[in-house]
Design a protein around this motif. Sequence first.
Motif, short mmCIF file in Angstrom:
data_model
loop_
_atom_site.label_atom_id
_atom_site.label_comp_id
_atom_site.label_asym_id
_atom_site.label_seq_id
_atom_site.Cartn_x
_atom_site.Cartn_y
_atom_site.Cartn_z
N ILE A 1 0.84 -1.21 0.00
CA ILE A 1 0.00 0.00 0.00
C ILE A 1 0.88 1.25 0.00
O ILE A 1 0.62 2.21 -0.75
CB ILE A 1 -0.96 0.00 1.20
N LEU A 2 1.91 1.27 0.82
CA LEU A 2 2.79 2.43 0.88
C LEU A 2 3.51 2.65 -0.45
O LEU A 2 3.64 3.79 -0.91
CB LEU A 2 3.80 2.29 2.01
N GLU A 3 3.97 1.57 -1.06
CA GLU A 3 4.63 1.70 -2.37
C GLU A 3 3.66 2.27 -3.40
O GLU A 3 4.02 3.16 -4.17
CB GLU A 3 5.15 0.34 -2.83
N SER A 4 2.45 1.75 -3.41
CA SER A 4 1.43 2.23 -4.34
C SER A 4 1.10 3.70 -4.08
O SER A 4 0.99 4.50 -5.01
CB SER A 4 0.17 1.38 -4.23
N ALA A 5 0.98 4.05 -2.81
CA ALA A 5 0.66 5.43 -2.45
C ALA A 5 1.76 6.38 -2.90
O ALA A 5 1.47 7.45 -3.45
CB ALA A 5 0.43 5.54 -0.94
N TRP A 6 3.02 5.99 -2.68
CA TRP A 6 4.12 6.86 -3.09
C TRP A 6 4.09 7.08 -4.60
O TRP A 6 4.27 8.20 -5.08
CB TRP A 6 5.46 6.28 -2.64
N GLN A 7 3.83 6.01 -5.35
CA GLN A 7 3.74 6.15 -6.81
C GLN A 7 2.58 7.08 -7.19
O GLN A 7 2.73 7.93 -8.07
CB GLN A 7 3.56 4.77 -7.46
N ALA A 8 1.43 6.90 -6.55
CA ALA A 8 0.27 7.74 -6.86
C ALA A 8 0.51 9.19 -6.47
O ALA A 8 0.20 10.11 -7.25
CB ALA A 8 -0.97 7.19 -6.17
N PHE A 9 1.05 9.43 -5.27
CA PHE A 9 1.32 10.80 -4.84
C PHE A 9 2.31 11.47 -5.79
O PHE A 9 2.16 12.65 -6.11
CB PHE A 9 1.86 10.83 -3.41
N SER A 10 3.32 10.74 -6.23
CA SER A 10 4.32 11.30 -7.15
C SER A 10 3.70 11.62 -8.50
O SER A 10 4.05 12.61 -9.13
CB SER A 10 5.48 10.32 -7.33
N ALA A 11 2.78 10.77 -8.95
CA ALA A 11 2.18 10.94 -10.27
C ALA A 11 1.06 11.98 -10.30
O ALA A 11 0.95 12.74 -11.26
CB ALA A 11 1.64 9.59 -10.77
#
Length: 195
Positions: free
Chosen positions: A18-28
């Motif tokens: 979830i954290l990895e996905s969130a970081w990708q989404a926040f960055s994008a």
Amino acid sequence: MNRLTADPMLSDPKAQTILESAWQAFSAYGFRKTSMDDIARGAGMSRPAVYLHFRNKEAIFTALVEAYYRQAREDIRAALEGEGTQADRVAYAFAAHGGATMEAMMSSAHGLELFEAGMSVAPEAIEAGEVALAGAYAEWLQKRDLPEAVGTAAEVAQVFCAALKGIKHTAPDYPTYRMRVSQLAALMVRALEGL
């Protein structure tokens, strides 16, 4: 795996995902435009499954901030106690202070928004993290013979952190940030060696 999200304090692999996905989404997409659906989709989970781990995206963002500070503190300590000259160790520690997270934030079109989101979403985590980073420098500085006129190890550690924060907030891009951090490390080491 991104070092920001590879947090040993979170032993649950689903929370890590979830954290990895969130970081990708926040960055994008930036903090404001990222939805729990975006995070769930990136994690390969349903939104209700994400809610079993985190109550909202603010909690996820706070967990990312806490993970960054834990990793940075560990990396700073390792650099200061590692091999090499004092100049090398301070340069490595200052580079670790921002780490890969700083490069990712400064490379993202949403980097400024993410910096601002940190201040509004996770101020307590940032405050505690900054104290921890200053503590890592202070522990190392306590082993040096600092003249009274320079200040205590804790005070000098605060100067390190304030200078690094100033560079973070004024550098227009990541290469400039890295150059200024290297310059600061060289200046601080020269000052310490001249004492």
